[in-house]
Design an enzyme around this catalytic site. Structure first.
Site, short mmCIF file in Angstrom:
data_model
loop_
_atom_site.label_atom_id
_atom_site.label_comp_id
_atom_site.label_asym_id
_atom_site.label_seq_id
_atom_site.Cartn_x
_atom_site.Cartn_y
_atom_site.Cartn_z
N SER A 34 0.81 -1.22 0.00
CA SER A 34 0.00 0.00 0.00
C SER A 34 0.84 1.27 0.00
O SER A 34 0.33 2.34 -0.32
CB SER A 34 -0.93 0.01 1.22
OG SER A 34 -0.19 -0.16 2.40
N ASP A 355 -4.24 7.18 8.41
CA ASP A 355 -5.11 6.20 9.07
C ASP A 355 -4.25 5.44 10.08
O ASP A 355 -3.15 5.88 10.41
CB ASP A 355 -5.87 5.32 8.06
CG ASP A 355 -4.96 4.40 7.24
OD1 ASP A 355 -3.78 4.25 7.61
OD2 ASP A 355 -5.43 3.85 6.24
N HIS A 358 -1.11 4.10 7.72
CA HIS A 358 -0.44 4.80 6.62
C HIS A 358 -0.13 6.26 6.91
O HIS A 358 -1.02 7.00 7.35
CB HIS A 358 -1.32 4.69 5.37
CG HIS A 358 -1.62 3.27 5.00
ND1 HIS A 358 -2.76 2.63 5.40
CD2 HIS A 358 -0.88 2.37 4.31
CE1 HIS A 358 -2.73 1.38 4.95
NE2 HIS A 358 -1.60 1.19 4.30
#
Ligand SMILES: *[C@@H]1O[C@H](CO)[C@@H](O)[C@H](O)[C@H]1NC(C)=O
Length: 380
Positions: A34, A355, A358
């Site tokens: 990610s 979040d 991240h």
């Protein structure tokens, strides 16, 4: 005099611009999770998605793209820093084609890892499959540019490799799978072995300029702090220790390959310490702090004066490091961070994390800005 000097300066600027666009990095190509996925997971059936609000709210146009961030990711900033496009498209996104991918593409898939078993957890793209896509990309690139030009793009591209986080936080430390087979040290060795084979494989396919990004201080991710029962909201030191150990082994592997594979240059991009600085000294990242460091005394007076007039939120640096901006900031990521999630913060620029896992766009940019001069030094 001014009439003569001005065009000269102008001419020099043109020369500088020309040499910039002839930079020896032809494209930025990302493999990983990610931290580099710019939307590939939008096109596969998995829960590891982020193509909905509030993701992307600080992205150009305010649109969610599938990036796990409020805005842009590190590869976007690095590409821009090399004079290439400011956005790296996702390989599986049908709105882009080989003409876009020729100067940059991401094969990344959120939630994947070096370990096949990590990708299996949320049914995302395993690393071997990212390599299959890369081979397919090469075929398309040769058809588009011809063999000679395509080979040049392939060997002059900068490959960003960002993996390993999920092998630890999603896999090893979360599910009773690899933990039953390996000690944490054995698992680190196992992962570094896969990383080494991966580098050899893309080297054999023509890649020459690689940046392998270290693990971040995983134990300080909000999702990990949330699990620190004994010492609430503090970093889980056991996990930081695993990350540091893994980084040491990855660095040694990189040094070995640099020595033995002719023509290969791998940069070990140590972002552990960079992110830890943001976490431990958040207030020092104010806009004016960096100016003050480089200014003479009389200029400091002017700057202080302008601070008092233009003081805004960003001047104060980061304000929150233990929690992400989305929701409570402790558990929300992917589908749990959505439009209906309560408590999402109004200004992600005050947060190191967007979040629970991240970094925010602002943190991504600061880390990219620190890495860029070193990357330029190695690859230009
Ligand atoms: C991961 O899976 C692929 C495809 O099945 C296989 O070729 C590869 O050897 C596996 N990697 C490891 C380290 O087991």
């Amino acid at each position: 005099m001014a009439f003569i000097i001005f065009p000269c300066i102008f001419f020099i600027q043109i020369l500088a611009t020309c040499s910039l666009s002839e930079a020896k990095v032809s494209a930025v190509i990302a493999f990983g999770d990610s931290f580099v996925d710019s939307g590939n997971n939008n096109y596969i059936p998995t829960l590891a998605k982020s193509n909905f609000e509030p993701y992307g709210r600080d992205f150009p146009g305010g649109t969610p793209t599938g990036r796990f961030c409020d805005g842009r990711l590190q590869p976007d900033f690095i590409s821009e820093g090399f004079g290439l496009k400011p956005i790296i498209p996702a390989y599986l996104d049908p709105t882009f084609s080989i003409s876009d991918f020729a100067t940059g593409v991401s094969f990344g898939s959120a939630s994947t890892g070096y370990d096949n078993a990590t990708a299996d957890l949320l049914k995302v793209i395993p690393l071997w499959k990212e390599v299959e896509y890369y081979k397919e990309y090469q075929t398309k690139l040769r058809a588009y540019l011809g063999d000679r030009m395509a080979n040049r793009v392939i060997s002059d591209a900068l490959y960003l490799i960002n993996l390993g986080t999920n092998d630890f936080i999603l896999n090893y430390f979360s599910v009773p799978l690899r933990k039953l087979e390996f000690t944490v040290q054995q698992y680190e060795d196992f992962l570094v072995g896969i990383a080494e084979n991966f580098v050899k494989q893309i080297y054999s396919l023509g890649a020459r300029k690689l940046s392998m990004i270290s693990l971040l201080p995983l134990g300080c991710f909000p999702v990990e702090r949330a699990m620190n029962i004994g010492n609430p909201l503090n970093c889980l030191e056991e996990r930081n220790k695993a990350a540091l150990e893994f980084n040491g082994k990855l660095k040694a592997m990189v040094a070995k390959l640099n020595k033995y594979l002719p023509g290969l240059k791998v940069f070990f991009a140590d972002a552990y310490e960079l992110l830890l600085q943001l976490i431990t000294r958040p207030s020092e990242y104010g806009k004016y702090y960096s100016y003050l460091k480089f200014m003479s005394v009389q200029h400091i007076f002017d700057v202080l004066l302008s601070i008092t007039v233009t003081i805004d939120d960003r001047v104060t640096g980061f304000e929150v490091v233990e929690k992400g901006c989305c929701g409570t900031g402790l558990v929300e990521t992917a589908v749990l961070c959505n439009r209906h999630t309560p408590f999402t913060c109004p200004d992600a620029n005050k947060y190191v994390f967007w979040d629970s896992i991240h970094p925010s766009q602002r943190a991504n940019k600061i880390v990219a800005d620190e890495l860029l001069p070193r990357l330029r030094q190695v690859f230009l």
